[in-house]
Design a protein around this motif. Sequence first.
Motif, PDB file in Angstrom:
ATOM      1  N   ASN B  29     -47.006 -51.703   3.020  1.00  0.00           N
ATOM      2  CA  ASN B  29     -46.690 -50.461   2.361  1.00  0.00           C
ATOM      3  C   ASN B  29     -45.992 -49.534   3.204  1.00  0.00           C
ATOM      4  O   ASN B  29     -44.947 -48.821   2.855  1.00  0.00           O
ATOM      5  N   TYR B  30     -46.257 -49.554   4.357  1.00  0.00           N
ATOM      6  CA  TYR B  30     -45.327 -48.526   5.144  1.00  0.00           C
ATOM      7  C   TYR B  30     -43.957 -48.974   5.195  1.00  0.00           C
ATOM      8  O   TYR B  30     -42.912 -48.017   5.074  1.00  0.00           O
ATOM      9  N   ALA B  31     -43.637 -50.170   5.615  1.00  0.00           N
ATOM     10  CA  ALA B  31     -42.032 -50.714   5.691  1.00  0.00           C
ATOM     11  C   ALA B  31     -41.615 -50.391   4.072  1.00  0.00           C
ATOM     12  O   ALA B  31     -40.404 -49.908   4.110  1.00  0.00           O
ATOM     13  N   ARG B  32     -42.358 -50.551   2.884  1.00  0.00           N
ATOM     14  CA  ARG B  32     -41.690 -50.073   1.788  1.00  0.00           C
ATOM     15  C   ARG B  32     -41.565 -48.618   1.573  1.00  0.00           C
ATOM     16  O   ARG B  32     -40.277 -48.351   1.094  1.00  0.00           O
ATOM     17  N   PHE B  33     -42.252 -47.774   2.280  1.00  0.00           N
ATOM     18  CA  PHE B  33     -42.084 -46.495   2.147  1.00  0.00           C
ATOM     19  C   PHE B  33     -40.460 -45.986   2.948  1.00  0.00           C
ATOM     20  O   PHE B  33     -39.481 -45.017   2.442  1.00  0.00           O
ATOM     21  N   HIS B  34     -40.424 -46.980   4.106  1.00  0.00           N
ATOM     22  CA  HIS B  34     -39.074 -46.509   4.751  1.00  0.00           C
ATOM     23  C   HIS B  34     -38.166 -46.816   3.930  1.00  0.00           C
ATOM     24  O   HIS B  34     -37.027 -46.006   4.144  1.00  0.00           O
ATOM     25  N   ALA B  35     -38.139 -47.972   3.316  1.00  0.00           N
ATOM     26  CA  ALA B  35     -36.895 -48.434   2.602  1.00  0.00           C
ATOM     27  C   ALA B  35     -36.636 -47.472   1.310  1.00  0.00           C
ATOM     28  O   ALA B  35     -35.567 -47.065   1.076  1.00  0.00           O
ATOM     29  N   ALA B  36     -37.812 -47.088   0.532  1.00  0.00           N
ATOM     30  CA  ALA B  36     -37.596 -46.757  -0.846  1.00  0.00           C
ATOM     31  C   ALA B  36     -37.651 -45.046  -0.641  1.00  0.00           C
ATOM     32  O   ALA B  36     -36.853 -44.318  -1.269  1.00  0.00           O
ATOM     33  N   GLY B  37     -38.764 -44.371   0.094  1.00  0.00           N
ATOM     34  CA  GLY B  37     -38.857 -43.149  -0.024  1.00  0.00           C
ATOM     35  C   GLY B  37     -37.712 -42.440   0.918  1.00  0.00           C
ATOM     36  O   GLY B  37     -37.574 -41.219   0.641  1.00  0.00           O
ATOM     37  N   LYS B  38     -37.231 -43.017   1.746  1.00  0.00           N
ATOM     38  CA  LYS B  38     -36.129 -42.347   2.719  1.00  0.00           C
ATOM     39  C   LYS B  38     -34.690 -42.441   2.304  1.00  0.00           C
ATOM     40  O   LYS B  38     -33.812 -41.795   2.866  1.00  0.00           O
ATOM     41  N   ALA B  39     -34.715 -43.825   1.787  1.00  0.00           N
ATOM     42  CA  ALA B  39     -33.139 -44.161   1.446  1.00  0.00           C
ATOM     43  C   ALA B  39     -32.771 -43.207   0.290  1.00  0.00           C
ATOM     44  O   ALA B  39     -31.286 -43.039   0.135  1.00  0.00           O
ATOM     45  N   SER B  40     -33.584 -42.506  -0.622  1.00  0.00           N
ATOM     46  CA  SER B  40     -33.108 -42.107  -1.649  1.00  0.00           C
ATOM     47  C   SER B  40     -32.571 -40.649  -1.217  1.00  0.00           C
ATOM     48  O   SER B  40     -31.525 -40.448  -1.935  1.00  0.00           O
ATOM     49  N   PRO B  41     -32.902 -39.723  -0.206  1.00  0.00           N
ATOM     50  CA  PRO B  41     -32.014 -38.674   0.012  1.00  0.00           C
ATOM     51  C   PRO B  41     -30.733 -38.820   0.314  1.00  0.00           C
ATOM     52  O   PRO B  41     -29.778 -38.349  -0.250  1.00  0.00           O
ATOM     53  N   VAL B  42     -30.411 -40.072   1.017  1.00  0.00           N
ATOM     54  CA  VAL B  42     -29.306 -40.466   1.470  1.00  0.00           C
ATOM     55  C   VAL B  42     -28.199 -40.925   0.605  1.00  0.00           C
ATOM     56  O   VAL B  42     -27.231 -40.419   0.347  1.00  0.00           O
ATOM     57  N   ALA B  43     -28.767 -41.814  -0.389  1.00  0.00           N
ATOM     58  CA  ALA B  43     -28.168 -42.087  -1.694  1.00  0.00           C
ATOM     59  C   ALA B  43     -27.889 -40.970  -2.400  1.00  0.00           C
ATOM     60  O   ALA B  43     -26.651 -40.978  -2.854  1.00  0.00           O
ATOM     61  N   PHE B  44     -28.743 -39.932  -2.557  1.00  0.00           N
ATOM     62  CA  PHE B  44     -28.489 -39.037  -3.304  1.00  0.00           C
ATOM     63  C   PHE B  44     -27.211 -38.080  -2.635  1.00  0.00           C
ATOM     64  O   PHE B  44     -26.252 -37.642  -3.268  1.00  0.00           O
ATOM     65  N   LEU B  45     -27.531 -37.928  -1.355  1.00  0.00           N
ATOM     66  CA  LEU B  45     -26.298 -36.982  -0.885  1.00  0.00           C
ATOM     67  C   LEU B  45     -24.989 -37.616  -0.669  1.00  0.00           C
ATOM     68  O   LEU B  45     -23.936 -36.784  -1.125  1.00  0.00           O
ATOM     69  N   VAL B  46     -24.922 -38.810  -0.604  1.00  0.00           N
ATOM     70  CA  VAL B  46     -23.436 -39.478  -0.724  1.00  0.00           C
ATOM     71  C   VAL B  46     -23.057 -39.502  -2.173  1.00  0.00           C
ATOM     72  O   VAL B  46     -21.690 -39.074  -2.262  1.00  0.00           O
ATOM     73  N   THR B  47     -23.858 -39.710  -3.023  1.00  0.00           N
ATOM     74  CA  THR B  47     -23.374 -39.744  -4.471  1.00  0.00           C
ATOM     75  C   THR B  47     -22.956 -38.401  -4.953  1.00  0.00           C
ATOM     76  O   THR B  47     -22.044 -38.095  -5.441  1.00  0.00           O
TER      77      THR B  47
END
Lengths: 168, 108
Positions: B29-47
């Motif tokens: 669960n923890y590793a999944r949060f790292h991937a999904a929960g925190k890549a999303s602001p980066v993806a949003f910022l770049v887009t």
Amino acid sequence: MRRPRTIRDLTMVTALAATWVGLWGSFSAANVLGGLVLAVLVSGLGVGTSGRGGIRPIPLMRLLWRVLLDLVTSTLSVAVEIATPTDRTEEAIVAVPLPVESRQHFLLLIVAITLTPGTAVVDADPDTGTLYLHLLHVDRRMAVETHVHELARLARAALPTDAERSIA
Amino acid sequence: MTIVAHLLMALGGLIAVLAGVGLLRFDTNYARFHAAGKASPVAFLVTALGASTQLGWGGTARLAIAAVAMVLTLPVGVHLLFRAVHRTTAGDHLAADDLASAERAARY
């Protein structure tokens, strides 16, 4: 009775008005005026929490820049971890004690640390000033601790508390 | 300028896809949060950065406000997810768990 802080109040009103104009999406006289009136009303009525301490713009930019750099490097490292077939993750939850004077900036630190992939705050103990961080790679523990203290130092420089300001 | 915008938006999309792959590949669960929960602001910022070069002043202002709101609120949600998982599941896969030992110590 709150102390008058002219520059602080002006910054607040400008930021609020700019947000209002930005939400409308066009820079018209009516939007600017409406935003200014609302901003003065809101800050005059004392809505929201009254912030203590000051803001130093240049150290604040330095802190934001640092967080932005962290965001890029740690996203890359997690992306590499996902894209390569080998699984090198070794997770751990470690306690990181913070210096006493950093506790004013607990929330700011938690946001900055949790924002970067690879590290996250699981729990925080404001009484002892300890952050419990979840790490994706436990072998980077020392680097992460140094990094958290660096962030705490930058946060203290950017947002001095009243006590520190009177000393400085 | 158009090419830069397209590249940035494609890069944001790529980050979001990688986050999705991370959701499937990580097995805790923890590793999944790292991937999904925190890549999303980066993806949003770049887009959003890419899109803002095409949208003009008004669109950029709205994207900037959305970005600030997301960056400030998302870590709070992610932190709560981490804490919820820590409270409800056994962390046997963790190499070390200082929080569990601190909580045990506090109980006695």
